[in-house]
Write an enzyme that holds these catalytic residues in place. Structure first.
Site, PDB file in Angstrom:
ATOM      1  N   ASP A 222       0.776  -1.435  -0.001  1.00  0.00           N
ATOM      2  CA  ASP A 222      -0.073  -0.052   0.079  1.00  0.00           C
ATOM      3  C   ASP A 222       0.774   1.172  -0.128  1.00  0.00           C
ATOM      4  OD1 ASP A 222      -1.530  -2.200   1.181  1.00  0.00           O
ATOM      5  OD2 ASP A 222      -2.780  -0.805   1.952  1.00  0.00           O
ATOM      6  N   HIS A 224      -1.263   4.560  -0.601  1.00  0.00           N
ATOM      7  CA  HIS A 224      -2.147   5.446   0.184  1.00  0.00           C
ATOM      8  C   HIS A 224      -1.926   7.011  -0.026  1.00  0.00           C
ATOM      9  CE1 HIS A 224      -5.199   2.931   1.673  1.00  0.00           C
ATOM     10  NE2 HIS A 224      -4.415   1.898   2.245  1.00  0.00           N
ATOM     11  N   ASP A 251      -4.157  -0.504  -3.428  1.00  0.00           N
ATOM     12  CA  ASP A 251      -4.276   0.709  -2.406  1.00  0.00           C
ATOM     13  C   ASP A 251      -3.360   1.993  -2.821  1.00  0.00           C
ATOM     14  OD1 ASP A 251      -6.452  -0.872  -1.217  1.00  0.00           O
ATOM     15  OD2 ASP A 251      -5.900  -0.597   0.909  1.00  0.00           O
ATOM     16  N   ASP A 254      -6.565   7.166  -1.401  1.00  0.00           N
ATOM     17  CA  ASP A 254      -7.085   7.376  -0.182  1.00  0.00           C
ATOM     18  C   ASP A 254      -6.336   7.617   1.072  1.00  0.00           C
ATOM     19  OD1 ASP A 254      -9.743   7.348  -1.104  1.00  0.00           O
ATOM     20  OD2 ASP A 254      -9.932   5.115  -1.039  1.00  0.00           O
ATOM     21  N   ARG A 255      -6.767   8.213   2.013  1.00  0.00           N
ATOM     22  CA  ARG A 255      -5.916   8.381   3.330  1.00  0.00           C
ATOM     23  C   ARG A 255      -5.004   9.551   3.217  1.00  0.00           C
ATOM     24  NH1 ARG A 255      -8.825   6.101   7.480  1.00  0.00           N
ATOM     25  NH2 ARG A 255      -9.151   4.003   7.472  1.00  0.00           N
ATOM     26  N   ASN A 283      -8.586  -2.876  -2.288  1.00  0.00           N
ATOM     27  CA  ASN A 283      -9.758  -2.643  -2.072  1.00  0.00           C
ATOM     28  C   ASN A 283     -10.259  -1.054  -1.961  1.00  0.00           C
ATOM     29  OD1 ASN A 283      -7.962  -2.512   0.593  1.00  0.00           O
ATOM     30  ND2 ASN A 283     -10.088  -2.008   1.589  1.00  0.00           N
ATOM     31  N   HIS A 284      -9.189  -0.273  -1.979  1.00  0.00           N
ATOM     32  CA  HIS A 284      -9.333   1.163  -1.960  1.00  0.00           C
ATOM     33  C   HIS A 284      -9.635   1.553  -3.426  1.00  0.00           C
ATOM     34  CE1 HIS A 284      -9.576   2.871   2.137  1.00  0.00           C
ATOM     35  NE2 HIS A 284      -9.015   1.697   2.534  1.00  0.00           N
ATOM     36  N   HIS A 332      -3.674  -8.324  -3.421  1.00  0.00           N
ATOM     37  CA  HIS A 332      -3.886  -7.250  -2.278  1.00  0.00           C
ATOM     38  C   HIS A 332      -4.198  -7.767  -0.964  1.00  0.00           C
ATOM     39  CE1 HIS A 332      -4.144  -3.209  -0.636  1.00  0.00           C
ATOM     40  NE2 HIS A 332      -5.324  -3.514  -0.063  1.00  0.00           N
ATOM     41  N   ARG A 380     -12.602  -6.845   9.561  1.00  0.00           N
ATOM     42  CA  ARG A 380     -13.355  -5.764   8.752  1.00  0.00           C
ATOM     43  C   ARG A 380     -14.823  -5.815   8.553  1.00  0.00           C
ATOM     44  NH1 ARG A 380      -8.240  -3.701   6.091  1.00  0.00           N
ATOM     45  NH2 ARG A 380      -6.669  -5.313   6.331  1.00  0.00           N
ATOM     46  N   HIS A 407      -2.546  -4.909   2.432  1.00  0.00           N
ATOM     47  CA  HIS A 407      -3.824  -4.657   3.008  1.00  0.00           C
ATOM     48  C   HIS A 407      -3.656  -4.479   4.528  1.00  0.00           C
ATOM     49  CE1 HIS A 407      -7.957  -4.942   3.126  1.00  0.00           C
ATOM     50  NE2 HIS A 407      -8.177  -6.039   3.386  1.00  0.00           N
TER      51      HIS A 407
END
Length: 472
Positions: A222, A224, A251, A254-255, A283-284, A332, A380, A407
């Site tokens: 990730d 991010h 990923d 995001d964030r 997943n993002h 991922h 999750r 992840h």
């Protein structure tokens, strides 16, 4: 106060201290010990729910918030925690109901009001999308763009594609432009997106490559939206090239505040080096997560809503898994909710969609390993957790040696579990500017396929000016 209750309070205070220090794993541990002594405390469940939210264990957070309200239906923080959990899981109507409760009881709570308005907006948007949906084939944003006649203004001095193509010179200029927090011209951004969509749409859902004996590949987890940390990876490990191939394992967005810069850089390198630079979906790279965690807001703030829609189209074409030398499988999230999934099943996945709530595509993006055998409900709230026996069976059936996944934040940037057969790599150091974790990447050499781990720390915060795009 009974002796057990006194000890529980001490454990709660210990947990609260860990939480303030952002040591969420130990906070969860001490809240759990407090609950063993006093399982009737709504506060303990609510506090542990918040700690689970911080570690992105939304399923566990939802269960604790629900338990908190079963114990005390007037404990308002419980509604807030449950709403936040449901929002993270994309259950917007359930979240809205709890936010309404919070706002009614605390009309002056600005944060609750903002969250309520944000959630209400999403619920209305989803209802509108359903109302206008039809059986007709959805038109692509690409069909409505007139790139040829899109003008680049004379005052624009930033990088431009050379005869409509990405070159290494363009990539270096674009990264320098982003480093100075300047924008790429929208025409160039659209050119990259249109070209990468065409390229990705021709790829299979399972990418299969061979790393020769004399070669090595770098695998990153990730990122991010942490653009300056991405630049640091290239500084430490060299720019991507035909002799320095990379795989980024989902990923990308995001964030972090620089998701656009990260993804345009990665897409640019994919166009420059289609056979030496690989990207897998996380997943993002999905609409719900982008809506919740900042990427949609960032694209709208820096460019337009139309461009975000095109990003959404491109994300749907990202491959889901990669097999290296027929022996190492990279994805991922992780393995599957049911036994018997074969590599051929992955090849057959129709990925051009938002991920379903269950099944192999969902699992590849969302599942997590666990230390005990068997499977359990996901922390999750999506997919599952899988044990070492599940990993062993999957590898045996598919004649693989081990899996690499991402992840999950790991303190050291990586983790080796399931007797060396399940490896996690995470490449966003000091995740969310608060986790104090290292980042890592893996070198895989074709000669032996033994993973070599390389760790790095976050770029100093002083050089980065961050913006929170989640409420744009």
């Amino acid at each position: 106060m009974a002796e057990g209750d006194k000890n529980a309070e001490k454990l709660k205070e210990k947990a609260n201290h860990c939480f303030k220090e952002k040591d969420y794993d130990n906070a969860i541990k001490y809240y759990t010990e407090a609950l063993e002594l006093n399982p009737a405390s709504a506060i303990y469940f609510s506090n542990r729910s918040l700690a689970y939210l911080r570690t992105e264990c939304y399923g566990y957070a939802l269960a604790d918030a629900t338990k908190c309200l079963e114990i005390d239906k007037n404990y308002i923080k419980g509604y807030y925690r449950r709403a936040t959990s449901n929002m993270a899981l994309g259950k917007f109507k359930a979240a809205l109901k709890d936010y309404e409760t919070v706002v009614r009881v605390r009309p002056n709570d600005k944060d609750a009001k903002m969250k309520y308005q944000e959630c209400n907006k999403i619920v209305k948007q989803k209802a509108f999308e359903r109302a206008i949906a039809s059986d007709e084939i959805k038109k692509s944003v690409v069909d409505s763009l007139d790139i040829e006649n899109m003008m680049i203004e004379d005052e624009y001095t930033g990088p431009k594609l050379e005869e409509g193509k990405v070159t290494m010179r363009f990539m270096k200029e674009m990264m320098e432009c982003f480093k100075d927090q300047k924008k790429l011209h929208r025409k160039c951004a659209y050119q990259i997106l249109i070209q990468v969509k065409e390229l990705l749409s021709k790829l299979p859902s399972l990418i299969e490559i061979t790393v020769k004996e004399t070669e090595k590949m770098t695998i990153c987890g990730d990122t991010h939206g942490q653009f300056y940390d991405l630049l640091n990876i290239f500084e430490l490990n060299g720019l991507p090239s035909e002799t320095n191939p990379y795989l980024f394992n989902g990923d990308f967005v995001d964030r972090g505040s620089f998701s656009l810069e990260v993804i345009l850089t990665l897409f640019g390198f994919k166009l420059l080096l289609p056979d030496s630079f690989y990207l897998l979906r996380g997943n993002h790279e999905t609409d719900n997560m982008n809506q919740m965690y900042g990427f949609e807001g960032e694209v709208k703030a820096k460019y337009t809503a139309q461009m975000f829609t095109l990003f959404s189209e491109v994300f749907q074409w990202l491959p889901l898994a990669q097999c290296i030398n027929g022996k190492v499988l990279v994805m991922h999230g992780g393995l599957f909710s049911e036994d018997g999934v074969m590599l051929d099943d992955l090849r057959k996945i129709d990925r051009n969609r938002q991920p379903p709530d269950s099944g192999p595509m969902c699992d590849l993006l969302w599942s997590d390993p666990q230390p005990q055998n068997g499977r359990s409900v996901s922390k999750r709230g999506v997919s599952c957790q899988f044990g070492p026996d599940v990993t062993e069976r999957f590898l045996d059936q598919n004649k693989l040696d081990y899996i690499i996944r991402s992840h999950e934040v790991k303190a050291e940037g990586y983790e080796v579990t399931h007797s060396g057969k399940c490896i996690t790599v995470f490449s966003a150091p000091n995740y969310c500017d608060q986790m104090a974790n290292k980042g890592a990447y893996i070198h895989l050499r074709g000669s032996d396929l033994k993973p070599e781990f390389h760790q790095f720390t976050a770029v100093p915060k002083a050089v980065v000016n961050c913006v929170d795009y989640r409420h744009q």
